[in-house]
Design a protein around this motif. Sequence first.
Motif, PDB file in Angstrom:
ATOM      1  N   ALA A  17      38.118   9.031  37.450  1.00  0.00           N
ATOM      2  CA  ALA A  17      37.316   7.952  38.225  1.00  0.00           C
ATOM      3  C   ALA A  17      36.818   6.688  37.475  1.00  0.00           C
ATOM      4  O   ALA A  17      36.260   5.907  38.231  1.00  0.00           O
ATOM      5  CB  ALA A  17      36.009   8.381  38.882  1.00  0.00           C
ATOM      6  N   GLN A  18      36.936   6.883  36.060  1.00  0.00           N
ATOM      7  CA  GLN A  18      36.449   5.610  35.354  1.00  0.00           C
ATOM      8  C   GLN A  18      37.183   4.557  36.046  1.00  0.00           C
ATOM      9  O   GLN A  18      38.243   4.237  35.850  1.00  0.00           O
ATOM     10  CB  GLN A  18      36.677   5.740  33.986  1.00  0.00           C
ATOM     11  CG  GLN A  18      35.966   7.091  33.278  1.00  0.00           C
ATOM     12  CD  GLN A  18      34.521   6.805  33.212  1.00  0.00           C
ATOM     13  OE1 GLN A  18      33.890   5.931  32.706  1.00  0.00           O
ATOM     14  NE2 GLN A  18      33.725   7.653  33.689  1.00  0.00           N
ATOM     15  N   PRO A  19      36.158   3.179  36.250  1.00  0.00           N
ATOM     16  CA  PRO A  19      36.764   2.024  36.563  1.00  0.00           C
ATOM     17  C   PRO A  19      37.415   1.273  35.228  1.00  0.00           C
ATOM     18  O   PRO A  19      37.256   1.520  34.123  1.00  0.00           O
ATOM     19  CB  PRO A  19      35.585   1.088  36.987  1.00  0.00           C
ATOM     20  CG  PRO A  19      34.495   1.754  36.078  1.00  0.00           C
ATOM     21  CD  PRO A  19      34.752   3.150  35.899  1.00  0.00           C
ATOM     22  N   CYS A  20      38.683   0.666  35.792  1.00  0.00           N
ATOM     23  CA  CYS A  20      38.996  -0.290  34.798  1.00  0.00           C
ATOM     24  C   CYS A  20      39.769  -1.410  35.440  1.00  0.00           C
ATOM     25  O   CYS A  20      40.129  -1.487  36.632  1.00  0.00           O
ATOM     26  CB  CYS A  20      40.264   0.507  33.951  1.00  0.00           C
ATOM     27  SG  CYS A  20      41.797   0.807  35.050  1.00  0.00           S
ATOM     28  N   CYS A  22      43.035  -2.887  36.178  1.00  0.00           N
ATOM     29  CA  CYS A  22      44.482  -2.123  36.011  1.00  0.00           C
ATOM     30  C   CYS A  22      45.318  -3.412  35.765  1.00  0.00           C
ATOM     31  O   CYS A  22      46.375  -2.902  35.144  1.00  0.00           O
ATOM     32  CB  CYS A  22      44.890  -1.380  37.338  1.00  0.00           C
ATOM     33  SG  CYS A  22      46.243  -0.346  37.090  1.00  0.00           S
ATOM     34  N   GLN A  69      42.128   0.483  40.652  1.00  0.00           N
ATOM     35  CA  GLN A  69      41.150  -0.038  39.685  1.00  0.00           C
ATOM     36  C   GLN A  69      40.341   1.238  39.196  1.00  0.00           C
ATOM     37  O   GLN A  69      39.048   1.032  38.613  1.00  0.00           O
ATOM     38  CB  GLN A  69      40.078  -1.166  40.317  1.00  0.00           C
ATOM     39  CG  GLN A  69      40.906  -2.245  40.648  1.00  0.00           C
ATOM     40  CD  GLN A  69      42.185  -2.701  39.856  1.00  0.00           C
ATOM     41  OE1 GLN A  69      41.647  -3.187  38.989  1.00  0.00           O
ATOM     42  NE2 GLN A  69      43.274  -2.797  40.699  1.00  0.00           N
ATOM     43  N   THR A  70      40.994   2.250  38.889  1.00  0.00           N
ATOM     44  CA  THR A  70      40.502   3.487  38.320  1.00  0.00           C
ATOM     45  C   THR A  70      41.651   3.911  37.238  1.00  0.00           C
ATOM     46  O   THR A  70      42.560   3.649  37.548  1.00  0.00           O
ATOM     47  CB  THR A  70      40.135   4.632  39.205  1.00  0.00           C
ATOM     48  OG1 THR A  70      41.283   5.191  39.662  1.00  0.00           O
ATOM     49  CG2 THR A  70      39.087   4.250  40.117  1.00  0.00           C
ATOM     50  N   GLU A  71      41.103   4.163  36.151  1.00  0.00           N
ATOM     51  CA  GLU A  71      41.729   4.778  35.022  1.00  0.00           C
ATOM     52  C   GLU A  71      42.801   5.984  35.534  1.00  0.00           C
ATOM     53  O   GLU A  71      44.167   5.825  35.203  1.00  0.00           O
ATOM     54  CB  GLU A  71      41.064   5.366  34.102  1.00  0.00           C
ATOM     55  CG  GLU A  71      40.568   4.299  33.075  1.00  0.00           C
ATOM     56  CD  GLU A  71      39.859   4.890  31.651  1.00  0.00           C
ATOM     57  OE1 GLU A  71      40.032   5.962  31.582  1.00  0.00           O
ATOM     58  OE2 GLU A  71      39.134   3.926  31.158  1.00  0.00           O
ATOM     59  N   ASN A  73      44.450   6.245  38.567  1.00  0.00           N
ATOM     60  CA  ASN A  73      45.491   5.686  39.447  1.00  0.00           C
ATOM     61  C   ASN A  73      46.266   5.001  38.369  1.00  0.00           C
ATOM     62  O   ASN A  73      47.522   4.549  38.526  1.00  0.00           O
ATOM     63  CB  ASN A  73      44.965   4.828  40.573  1.00  0.00           C
ATOM     64  CG  ASN A  73      44.187   6.258  41.673  1.00  0.00           C
ATOM     65  OD1 ASN A  73      44.427   7.161  41.661  1.00  0.00           O
ATOM     66  ND2 ASN A  73      43.617   5.597  42.613  1.00  0.00           N
ATOM     67  N   THR A 430      39.553   0.597  27.882  1.00  0.00           N
ATOM     68  CA  THR A 430      39.940   1.946  28.717  1.00  0.00           C
ATOM     69  C   THR A 430      39.854   2.907  27.819  1.00  0.00           C
ATOM     70  O   THR A 430      39.927   2.749  26.660  1.00  0.00           O
ATOM     71  CB  THR A 430      41.205   1.674  29.441  1.00  0.00           C
ATOM     72  OG1 THR A 430      42.223   1.675  28.442  1.00  0.00           O
ATOM     73  CG2 THR A 430      41.587   0.259  30.170  1.00  0.00           C
TER      74      THR A 430
END
Length: 479
Positions: A17-20, A22, A69-71, A73, A430
């Motif tokens: 669930a960490q944001p990134c 993408c 925008q999560t690691e 996915n 990331t």
Amino acid sequence: MRIVALLLLFITAQAAAQPCDCSAAFSFAVQKIETNYAGFRDKVNKETAPAYNALTDSLRQQAHQPQNQTEGNCIQLIRTWKAFFKDGHVQAFTRSSGAASANADSIRQLYKNSEKVAMTEAAFKTYLQKEKNLHPMEGWWRNEDGGYKVGLIKQDAVLKAFVLKADSVYWMPGQVKMKLYADGKSWRTDYYMGNHSLQQKNVTVNEAHNMFAIDGVGLWLKLDDTGAILNKQYYAGSGLVRLEKRSDQTVLLVIRSFNEGYRQLIDSLLTANHALLTSSPNLIIDVRGNGGGSDYSFYPLLKYLYTHPYQRVTSQTLCTPDNIDRYRRLAGMDVFTKEERESFVKRAADMERHKGSFWSSSPVYIDAEPQTAFSFPKKVAVIVDGGCASTTEQFLLDGVGNSNKTKIYGVPTAGVLDYANMDNCAIPNTGMNIGYATSRSRRVDLGKGIDNVGVQPHVPIGKEVADWVQFVQQDLEKN
């Protein structure tokens, strides 16, 4: 030389669930691999470019979408993209960073409903002392690095290993780490990884030495009441590298990894048992599950296989700034000898002069280093499976394939070698990494590539054979 990390894809719910960003991550991965991957020009050619471009454009658009925008996915998008190359040496993975940042209580809560054995360590000790009909496998066990201590108990005709000691975050006392099942003479397990994901694996049980090995996981050792290892012949690393005299005729050598870290262990084990190896008629080398490492690790083995001079097919390196920097980094690693580090410095300098192209210091064929041909072992059997890849396949093609005393038993290997010498780098901002091959074997131009085909066994072994080592030993000794 292939230096391949064996990567555990350990993605917790928190890490996923960490944001990134993408879009930025995807663009970075594409640019790095298009520039540095030695197989890119072969895989993306006139015929395949339209499909590649369409896939890349589609995934690039998806990388902008909010849900990606999560690691968790985003890494799936990158993996979908890299799958186009059909090459195990092109990788995308996450680093195991979630445990450090996630709240311990929330992790325990996540796995609170895992199956448990309702027994304390004290109660289990009493059970072992009083139970009259214990299964030979019941008792105290630990894995090789000591991270887990479990009690193995028979319940409802199943052997269950429940945690006595672990990290007290992902794994708590009482939780079932694995279940063991006997299918005739063979064993298998339902094994729960660090993040509680289920893996079904084959198991090799050695009751005489109070240990068992789980394919792709490692060695487990039985303990006495004081916590001491019962196998007095055990030494650190023996789950991956060990030697055993099976009979007056046959010696078994097990090597589960050619990782650079086991290079000295392999060399020391062979040196200590040189007299035994050169006086035994048969040698079995079991490399099942060996995903590779460094060619330097199998070099000490070659003298026991050598029968006559032969030539090796060489490879070329793609000379890009990143790939040149790889050799500069290798030159600073003390796991290599002084001479090897100096050769890396020279290689980087030579690559600088050929930047932007493929380069090799060698012709297509080179003479393998001459050896003394030993009379013993007379016959060498190498056991392989689909987990054998990269450096292990190089060992099979060179040392094994050019010997008159060897046969390969098992099933085809993974077929991950034509593009090798892996490097990897972090995707900025990331917890994700990408990896890619920096060299290209000249086998490809010779029509002798093995990617997605593998090295084929001389003697296939089917699923009906429970004990592959015993099968091979009987085949060697029948004559």
